[in-house]
Design a protein around this motif. Structure first.
Motif, PDB file in Angstrom:
ATOM      1  N   GLN A   1       0.836  -1.198   0.000  1.00  8.65           N
ATOM      2  CA  GLN A   1       0.000   0.000   0.000  1.00  8.65           C
ATOM      3  C   GLN A   1       0.870   1.246   0.000  1.00  8.65           C
ATOM      4  O   GLN A   1       0.550   2.251  -0.663  1.00  8.65           O
ATOM      5  N   ASP A   2       1.983   1.179   0.740  1.00  9.30           N
ATOM      6  CA  ASP A   2       2.928   2.297   0.731  1.00  9.30           C
ATOM      7  C   ASP A   2       3.471   2.530  -0.675  1.00  9.30           C
ATOM      8  O   ASP A   2       3.558   3.670  -1.142  1.00  9.30           O
ATOM      9  N   GLY A   3       3.835   1.448  -1.353  1.00  8.13           N
ATOM     10  CA  GLY A   3       4.323   1.584  -2.724  1.00  8.13           C
ATOM     11  C   GLY A   3       3.265   2.140  -3.656  1.00  8.13           C
ATOM     12  O   GLY A   3       3.557   3.009  -4.490  1.00  8.13           O
ATOM     13  N   HIS A   4       2.039   1.664  -3.524  1.00  7.07           N
ATOM     14  CA  HIS A   4       0.941   2.171  -4.348  1.00  7.07           C
ATOM     15  C   HIS A   4       0.750   3.669  -4.129  1.00  7.07           C
ATOM     16  O   HIS A   4       0.575   4.447  -5.080  1.00  7.07           O
ATOM     17  N   ASP A   5       0.783   4.078  -2.860  1.00  9.16           N
ATOM     18  CA  ASP A   5       0.590   5.500  -2.556  1.00  9.16           C
ATOM     19  C   ASP A   5       1.724   6.347  -3.111  1.00  9.16           C
ATOM     20  O   ASP A   5       1.500   7.461  -3.612  1.00  9.16           O
ATOM     21  N   ARG A   6       2.953   5.841  -3.024  1.00  9.98           N
ATOM     22  CA  ARG A   6       4.090   6.613  -3.549  1.00  9.98           C
ATOM     23  C   ARG A   6       3.991   6.794  -5.050  1.00  9.98           C
ATOM     24  O   ARG A   6       4.353   7.837  -5.588  1.00  9.98           O
ATOM     25  N   VAL A   7       3.511   5.764  -5.736  1.00 11.54           N
ATOM     26  CA  VAL A   7       3.420   5.827  -7.199  1.00 11.54           C
ATOM     27  C   VAL A   7       2.249   6.690  -7.651  1.00 11.54           C
ATOM     28  O   VAL A   7       2.392   7.550  -8.520  1.00 11.54           O
ATOM     29  N   TRP A   8       1.067   6.483  -7.060  1.00 11.57           N
ATOM     30  CA  TRP A   8      -0.147   7.088  -7.604  1.00 11.57           C
ATOM     31  C   TRP A   8      -0.648   8.294  -6.831  1.00 11.57           C
ATOM     32  O   TRP A   8      -1.419   9.094  -7.367  1.00 11.57           O
ATOM     33  N   SER A   9      -0.264   8.455  -5.569  1.00 12.23           N
ATOM     34  CA  SER A   9      -0.748   9.598  -4.777  1.00 12.23           C
ATOM     35  C   SER A   9       0.354  10.617  -4.525  1.00 12.23           C
ATOM     36  O   SER A   9       0.244  11.784  -4.912  1.00 12.23           O
ATOM     37  N   THR A  10       1.425  10.173  -3.881  1.00  9.09           N
ATOM     38  CA  THR A  10       2.532  11.087  -3.578  1.00  9.09           C
ATOM     39  C   THR A  10       3.195  11.581  -4.849  1.00  9.09           C
ATOM     40  O   THR A  10       3.458  12.773  -5.016  1.00  9.09           O
ATOM     41  N   GLY A  11       3.468  10.663  -5.774  1.00  6.23           N
ATOM     42  CA  GLY A  11       4.106  11.031  -7.031  1.00  6.23           C
ATOM     43  C   GLY A  11       5.589  11.303  -6.879  1.00  6.23           C
ATOM     44  O   GLY A  11       6.144  11.309  -5.776  1.00  6.23           O
ATOM     45  N   ALA A  12       6.227  11.555  -8.001  1.00  7.92           N
ATOM     46  CA  ALA A  12       7.671  11.756  -8.007  1.00  7.92           C
ATOM     47  C   ALA A  12       8.067  13.217  -7.849  1.00  7.92           C
ATOM     48  O   ALA A  12       9.246  13.512  -7.642  1.00  7.92           O
ATOM     49  N   VAL A  13       7.118  14.131  -7.954  1.00 10.49           N
ATOM     50  CA  VAL A  13       7.440  15.562  -7.929  1.00 10.49           C
ATOM     51  C   VAL A  13       6.715  16.225  -6.762  1.00 10.49           C
ATOM     52  O   VAL A  13       5.482  16.172  -6.667  1.00 10.49           O
ATOM     53  N   ASN A  14       7.469  16.833  -5.870  1.00  7.61           N
ATOM     54  CA  ASN A  14       6.908  17.472  -4.671  1.00  7.61           C
ATOM     55  C   ASN A  14       6.603  18.937  -4.971  1.00  7.61           C
ATOM     56  O   ASN A  14       7.458  19.814  -4.821  1.00  7.61           O
ATOM     57  N   ARG A  15       5.378  19.183  -5.378  1.00  7.20           N
ATOM     58  CA  ARG A  15       4.967  20.553  -5.742  1.00  7.20           C
ATOM     59  C   ARG A  15       4.245  21.268  -4.601  1.00  7.20           C
ATOM     60  O   ARG A  15       3.847  22.414  -4.748  1.00  7.20           O
ATOM     61  N   HIS A  16       4.035  20.590  -3.481  1.00  6.41           N
ATOM     62  CA  HIS A  16       3.198  21.159  -2.422  1.00  6.41           C
ATOM     63  C   HIS A  16       3.939  21.238  -1.082  1.00  6.41           C
ATOM     64  O   HIS A  16       3.323  21.166  -0.028  1.00  6.41           O
ATOM     65  N   TRP A  17       5.238  21.422  -1.138  1.00  3.19           N
ATOM     66  CA  TRP A  17       6.030  21.519   0.083  1.00  3.19           C
ATOM     67  C   TRP A  17       5.716  22.829   0.811  1.00  3.19           C
ATOM     68  O   TRP A  17       5.583  23.889   0.199  1.00  3.19           O
ATOM     69  N   ARG A  18       5.587  22.755   2.141  1.00  3.84           N
ATOM     70  CA  ARG A  18       5.203  23.918   2.929  1.00  3.84           C
ATOM     71  C   ARG A  18       6.358  24.482   3.759  1.00  3.84           C
ATOM     72  O   ARG A  18       6.123  25.248   4.702  1.00  3.84           O
ATOM     73  N   GLY A  19       7.569  24.108   3.413  1.00  7.52           N
ATOM     74  CA  GLY A  19       8.723  24.667   4.107  1.00  7.52           C
ATOM     75  C   GLY A  19       9.137  23.921   5.357  1.00  7.52           C
ATOM     76  O   GLY A  19      10.100  24.312   6.024  1.00  7.52           O
ATOM     77  N   GLN A  20       8.422  22.849   5.697  1.00  6.67           N
ATOM     78  CA  GLN A  20       8.727  22.092   6.907  1.00  6.67           C
ATOM     79  C   GLN A  20       9.759  21.003   6.636  1.00  6.67           C
ATOM     80  O   GLN A  20       9.776  20.379   5.573  1.00  6.67           O
ATOM     81  N   TRP A  21      10.605  20.784   7.640  1.00  6.93           N
ATOM     82  CA  TRP A  21      11.576  19.689   7.599  1.00  6.93           C
ATOM     83  C   TRP A  21      11.398  18.839   8.856  1.00  6.93           C
ATOM     84  O   TRP A  21      11.074  19.368   9.929  1.00  6.93           O
ATOM     85  N   THR A  22      11.615  17.549   8.721  1.00  4.96           N
ATOM     86  CA  THR A  22      11.674  16.657   9.878  1.00  4.96           C
ATOM     87  C   THR A  22      13.132  16.264  10.084  1.00  4.96           C
ATOM     88  O   THR A  22      13.823  15.893   9.134  1.00  4.96           O
ATOM     89  N   LEU A  23      13.601  16.389  11.321  1.00  5.17           N
ATOM     90  CA  LEU A  23      15.002  16.100  11.644  1.00  5.17           C
ATOM     91  C   LEU A  23      15.077  14.975  12.662  1.00  5.17           C
ATOM     92  O   LEU A  23      14.292  14.919  13.617  1.00  5.17           O
ATOM     93  N   VAL A  24      16.025  14.083  12.456  1.00  7.18           N
ATOM     94  CA  VAL A  24      16.290  12.998  13.397  1.00  7.18           C
ATOM     95  C   VAL A  24      17.769  13.028  13.759  1.00  7.18           C
ATOM     96  O   VAL A  24      18.639  12.886  12.890  1.00  7.18           O
ATOM     97  N   GLY A  25      18.040  13.240  15.049  1.00  5.71           N
ATOM     98  CA  GLY A  25      19.394  13.153  15.558  1.00  5.71           C
ATOM     99  C   GLY A  25      19.554  11.848  16.307  1.00  5.71           C
ATOM    100  O   GLY A  25      18.628  11.373  16.959  1.00  5.71           O
ATOM    101  N   PHE A  26      20.726  11.252  16.231  1.00 11.07           N
ATOM    102  CA  PHE A  26      20.939   9.987  16.937  1.00 11.07           C
ATOM    103  C   PHE A  26      22.408   9.832  17.318  1.00 11.07           C
ATOM    104  O   PHE A  26      23.307  10.389  16.680  1.00 11.07           O
ATOM    105  N   SER A  27      22.611   9.083  18.382  1.00 10.10           N
ATOM    106  CA  SER A  27      23.956   8.737  18.840  1.00 10.10           C
ATOM    107  C   SER A  27      23.896   7.317  19.371  1.00 10.10           C
ATOM    108  O   SER A  27      23.249   7.048  20.381  1.00 10.10           O
ATOM    109  N   LEU A  28      24.538   6.395  18.651  1.00  7.22           N
ATOM    110  CA  LEU A  28      24.526   4.988  19.021  1.00  7.22           C
ATOM    111  C   LEU A  28      25.922   4.550  19.455  1.00  7.22           C
ATOM    112  O   LEU A  28      26.929   5.068  18.957  1.00  7.22           O
TER     113      LEU A  28
END
Length: 270
Positions: A83-110
């Motif tokens: 379902q994730d693959g289906h959504d990426r192909v047909w809903s999300t698409g390859a071109v991000n035209r609706h970005w709202r300026g937000q970023w998600t950041l993940v910091g880690f130390s292992l």
């Protein structure tokens, strides 16, 4: 046959077939029909059987026996992946035209000795559209559900997750350039265009053509972090590549579906 370089793995092809023709239906496929279907794209019987076994062991397929026949159906985990693959192909698409300026950041130390955990974490972050901004800090455009992406890795105590915007003196272009290999991403789309353009490209059999096309495209979009179009070159090749994919996909869909229905030996599982 399409000259895919490298050729798609049997598991990728199998997931594609199940995603296109089985997802959303409570049915399992017999091993015999799966062997016949994948013979068309050069996958041997031995490779099909070993792939089916591996996918069962990985929790992606479940066995169902009826008489002397063995059938294979999707597990809940596989349904989620497909379902994730289906959504990426047909809903999300390859071109991000609706970005709202937000970023998600993940910091880690292992701990240094946790090589496997570090590898698993980086692989999962890459899958989720993240790129390494600097040592121990990864970033992805948009609002990513990190808990869903990384929750089963049992690394919560070692992660720090944030969401925010870029502020001066940093520029978005710097983030994109530092964290993502845009040249490699663009090269993938250009290679797709080269492989699939032209009237004589690919096998004549519409089902085989559909299988190779969807597998090739899904591999691309799953590696694409979906960067904001406004911060990419105006001639970004994903735009033309997506148009080509959808044109060919629509062209072969009906005939491929009819051929798949003729070949599929199904068992109701619902």
């Amino acid at each position: 046959m399409i000259d895919l370089d490298p050729a798609p793995r049997p598991q990728s092809l199998m997931l594609t077939f199940f995603g296109v023709h089985v997802l959303g239906r409570d049915v399992a496929l017999s091993s015999g029909c799966v062997i016949e279907i994948f013979e068309r794209v050069g996958v041997t019987e031995e490779a099909v059987r070993s792939t089916l076994t591996r996918m069962v062991n990985r929790g992606l397929l479940a066995r169902h026996r009826q008489g002397r026949k063995m059938y294979f159906g999707l597990t809940p985990r596989a349904v989620s992946v497909l379902q994730d693959g289906h959504d990426r192909v047909w809903s999300t698409g390859a071109v991000n035209r609706h970005w709202r300026g937000q970023w998600t950041l993940v910091g880690f130390s292992l701990p240094e000795a946790w090589r496997r955990q570090r590898h698993d974490l980086r692989s999962r972050l890459t899958w989720g559209g993240f790129g390494p901004l600097q040592n121990g800090l990864w970033v992805a455009p948009g609002e990513v559900d990190v808990a869903a992406l990384l929750g089963d890795l049992d690394l919560d105590a070692h992660l720090r997750v944030f969401r925010g915007t870029v502020l001066a003196p940093t520029e978005v272009a710097q983030v994109v350039e530092s964290a993502f290999d845009t040249e490699a991403i663009a090269a993938g789309y250009r290679a797709f265009l080269e492989r699939w353009s032209g009237p004589a490209t690919g096998p004549d059999d519409p089902m085989s053509r559909q299988l190779l096309l969807h597998t090739d495209w899904l591999e691309l979009v799953r590696r694409d972090p979906h960067l904001p179009a406004e911060h990419l070159p105006a001639d970004w090749p994903a735009i033309r590549a997506e148009e080509l994919f959808r044109t060919i996909a629509r062209r072969v869909a009906a005939a491929a579906g009819q051929e798949a229905a003729r070949l599929m030996d199904t068992l109701a599982t619902g």
